[in-house]
Design an enzyme around this catalytic site. Structure first.
Site, mmCIF file in Angstrom:
data_model
loop_
_atom_site.group_PDB
_atom_site.id
_atom_site.type_symbol
_atom_site.label_atom_id
_atom_site.label_comp_id
_atom_site.label_asym_id
_atom_site.label_seq_id
_atom_site.Cartn_x
_atom_site.Cartn_y
_atom_site.Cartn_z
ATOM 1 N N LYS A 234 -7.084 -8.095 1.165
ATOM 2 C CA LYS A 234 -6.891 -7.053 0.153
ATOM 3 C C LYS A 234 -8.110 -7.062 -0.745
ATOM 4 O O LYS A 234 -8.778 -8.086 -0.879
ATOM 5 C CB LYS A 234 -5.647 -7.357 -0.690
ATOM 6 C CG LYS A 234 -5.104 -6.171 -1.420
ATOM 7 C CD LYS A 234 -4.289 -5.331 -0.463
ATOM 8 C CE LYS A 234 -3.498 -4.249 -1.127
ATOM 9 N NZ LYS A 234 -2.434 -3.773 -0.208
HETATM 10 N N1 GLU Z 1 -2.690 -0.540 1.588
HETATM 11 C C1 GLU Z 1 -1.739 -0.397 2.647
HETATM 12 C C2 GLU Z 1 -0.761 -1.566 2.650
HETATM 13 O O1 GLU Z 1 -0.547 -2.215 1.665
HETATM 14 C C3 GLU Z 1 -2.404 -0.135 3.987
HETATM 15 C C4 GLU Z 1 -3.328 -1.198 4.487
HETATM 16 C C5 GLU Z 1 -4.079 -0.801 5.746
HETATM 17 O O2 GLU Z 1 -3.816 0.248 6.305
HETATM 18 O O3 GLU Z 1 -4.944 -1.608 6.140
HETATM 19 O O4 GLU Z 1 -0.111 -1.830 3.628
#
Ligand code: GLU
Length: 415
Positions: free
Chosen positions: A108
């Site tokens: 993240k």
């Molecule tokens: N931000 C989204 C999540 O928390 C998508 C992450 C992604 O597609 O890599 O799942």
């Protein structure tokens, strides 16, 4: 940020990890290896504002685990982004990708900034500078970012362009791009559609008819607005929605089309008529059968959990339920479809986008949505069966499955 019991978001994820590690009888060193982050990067992100002044923000990319494939996870622009929150969210991504069984690990990132105070051009410069900062640790086979809170397809287009300037055309460096520059059709609505599919499965398992069920969706951004739309399509009545400006409630149903138009044109549902005004806090406690928190973390806490009316909670947001609230819901017999299952539709279609980019071949929407429905159904079935087998909550079951899969991959690969 800590809750009233002094727990931060990382404590909550680690609680469920430790629970799963115990059930799986992982030895301490292996559990330590899997639980903790592989790599944490903090970068300075300077921005020259449109008026010429210089501001400097903190940016982060936390790579939690890559035993099952490249690091994967979104980028969040929010004033509350900090190292602990990003680490908790990175860890959740590891368990989410393992649970839906896509060949990725977890990561993240984010910038501690209020993007609402920035112009479009400032956001573009900020994004490009952030890409330069994290460039040494990302790559289409290494770490693939995506949208999250306050970032969108346009942000991903700038991201792809900036990375491609340095490395040559590389669409697979990031997912959630606009379809015009290599994004997958169906990615934008994928998280919301996944939430609706998960709700459908959970309602069926609980013998709660979705037809006519009253649903409250807290948060009307990309996840919440699409979840509301797809749930309405499935026969549910959306009785409440909200955004940062506040909530709207109508027991006969909200006019979603107008809400969507207002959201697109004015960026807010504030002026939506034909519904009672309620605060976000009041809306969460309003009458409904199904509650979908689809905004930020820790909105369901020990302060309001006793007063929640819903029988089913489906976590569109990441980490909306504190540990104490989870215990209260368990005692009260309220079913919670956990974030790592409920909102996994986004990363699932991110995986499809990455595959399409690597193959340089675009799939039609039917193929994307059919494959998404299959992945969600499988993950739901696995989770519910594991919950029954161990007599645990769906969240505990999801962690048992996910941690087990990451442990297996780690052991097979060796150290
Ligand atoms: N931000 C989204 C999540 O928390 C998508 C992450 C992604 O597609 O890599 O799942």
């Amino acid at each position: 940020m800590v809750d009233s019991a002094g727990h931060n978001s990382l404590d909550v994820v680690n609680h469920f990890f430790t629970f799963a590690a115990k059930i799986l009888k992982l030895n301490d060193a292996l559990a330590y290896l899997i639980q903790n982050t592989d790599r944490e990067l903090r970068v300075e992100v300077p921005l020259v504002r449109d008026d010429g002044t210089l501001e400097v923000y903190n940016g982060y990319r936390v790579q939690h685990n890559n035993a099952r494939g490249p690091y994967k996870g979104g980028l969040r622009y929010h004033p509350e982004v900090d190292a602990i929150e990003v680490t908790a969210l990175a860890s959740l991504m590891t368990w989410k990708t393992a649970l839906v069984d896509v060949p990725f690990g977890g990561a993240k990132g984010g910038i501690s900034v209020d993007p609402k105070k920035l112009s479009l051009r400032e956001k573009e410069r900020l994004t490009r500078r952030f890409v330069q900062g994290i460039d040494p640790v990302i790559g289409p086979n290494e770490d693939i970012p995506a949208p999250d809170v306050n970032t969108d397809a346009q942000t991903m287009a700038w991201f792809m362009d900036e990375y491609s300037r340095q490395h040559g055309y590389t669409p697979a460096i990031v997912t959630g791009k606009p379809p015009a520059v290599g994004g997958s059709v169906g990615r934008k609505e994928a998280t919301g559609l996944g939430v609706a599919i998960a709700t459908e499965h959970a309602a069926e398992a609980m013998r709660l008819p979705l037809q006519g069920a009253r649903v409250i969706v807290q948060g009307f951004g990309n996840v919440g607005s699409h979840a509301a739309m797809f749930l309405q399509e499935r026969g549910a009545t959306i009785v409440g929605i909200s955004d940062v400006s506040g909530g709207k409630y109508n027991p006969k149903g909200i006019d979603l089309q107008t809400a969507l138009r207002l959201q697109n044109e004015a960026g807010s549902i504030k002026d939506l008529g034909g519904a009672e005004n309620r605060t976000n806090a009041e809306l969460l406690e309003s009458e409904c059968e199904i509650l979908v928190p689809a905004a930020l973390d820790r909105v369901l806490t020990s302060d309001n959990a006793e007063r929640i009316k819903a029988k089913l909670i489906v976590e569109g947001a990441n980490a909306p339920t504190t540990f104490e609230a989870d215990e209260i819901f368990r005692r009260r017999g309220i079913t919670v479809v956990p974030d790592i299952l409920a909102n996994a539709g986004g990363v699932t279609v991110s995986y499809f986008e990455w595959v399409q980019n690597l193959q340089q071949f675009a799939w039609p929407i039917e193929q994307v949505q059919e494959k998404l429905a299959k992945k969600m159904a499988r993950a739901f079935k696995d989770t519910w069966e594991t919950a029954a087998k161990h007599n645990v909550t769906p969240r505990e079951a999801a962690f048992i499955l996910a941690v087990g899969r990451v442990a297996e991959a780690t052991q097979l690969r060796g150290y």
